[in-house]
Write a protein that holds these residues in place. Structure first.
Motif: not given
Length: 226
Positions: A146-152, A191-193
């Motif tokens: 969703n155009k946001q950086a995600v680190i998991a 929610l994405t996190a």
């Protein structure tokens, strides 16, 4: 003592981390064990955090990375302030501390790793571990959702009593300048996190353990956030 999680409260702490350059952000590099020749602060800005614990509960929080960090074990890294709470609203946090994000390299391997060491507070039991949590990324890559950086990734959450619990973690970037403003955090980011953290925990259950031992990661994060 619980504290209101607002930008003004942490202004002094953030200022003590040092200034940052003005070039355009975001700058969120994948894992790289070679220090990059860049004036940019990696992961600069504000992130929401969700930890999905093995017992089915979650922890929520924010991270604000504001200054570059480098040591014998960390490269392409940044440091800043973290805070967490039990509810997604996070209007009052449970604990604040120093945090780090970057490539951790040791004799046994490397990983994109993050962690938090609580600030000294006599009202918050620290348990037997200096870290509140640590995470190693599953693939060393920064995703975009969703155009946001995600680190998991996967790691351990240390309860206030000092006991460890396996957890999946996800960081989602919500601001490209560090200020810690959870009241302005869009619920969609949480929610994405949550989804990414749960997936990380599930994959961690099925996959082999990281080559980096928990003690090695803990020691590096503790040293970096002193």
């Amino acid at each position: 003592m619980k504290k209101p999680l607002i930008a003004g409260l942490l202004a002094t702490t953030l200022a003590s981390c040092g200034g940052a350059p003005a070039p355009t952000y975001p700058y969120n590099p994948n894992m790289n064990t070679v220090e990059q020749n860049s004036t940019l602060v990696p992961y600069y800005g504000d992130w929401v955090i969700v930890a999905s614990l093995n017992d089915g509960t979650r922890r929520y929080g924010v991270a604000s990375f504001s200054s570059k960090y480098k040591s014998t074990t960390y490269v392409n890294a940044s440091g800043g302030v973290m805070a967490w709470c039990y509810s997604q609203s996070c209007s009052t946090d449970s604990e604040q501390g120093a945090g780090i994000m970057g490539t951790l390299k040791t004799s046994s391997g490397s990983a994109l790793a993050s962690g938090m060491v609580p600030f000294s507070d006599s009202s918050v039991p620290r348990g037997s571990s200096p870290t509140r949590f640590f995470m190693t990324d599953l693939d060393g890559k920064v995703e975009v959702v969703n155009k946001q950086a995600v680190i998991a990734g996967k790691g351990l959450w240390t309860n206030e009593t000092g006991t460890d619990q396996a957890a999946g973690f996800a960081f989602v970037q919500v601001e490209t300048s560090p200020s810690i403003r959870p009241q302005a955090t869009p619920s969609a980011a949480y929610l994405t996190a949550q989804t990414a953290a749960q997936q990380a925990l599930t994959e961690a259950r099925l996959s082999a353990q990281s080559s980096l031992s928990p003690d090695v990661v803990r020691a590096a994060i503790t040293d970096a956030t002193r």
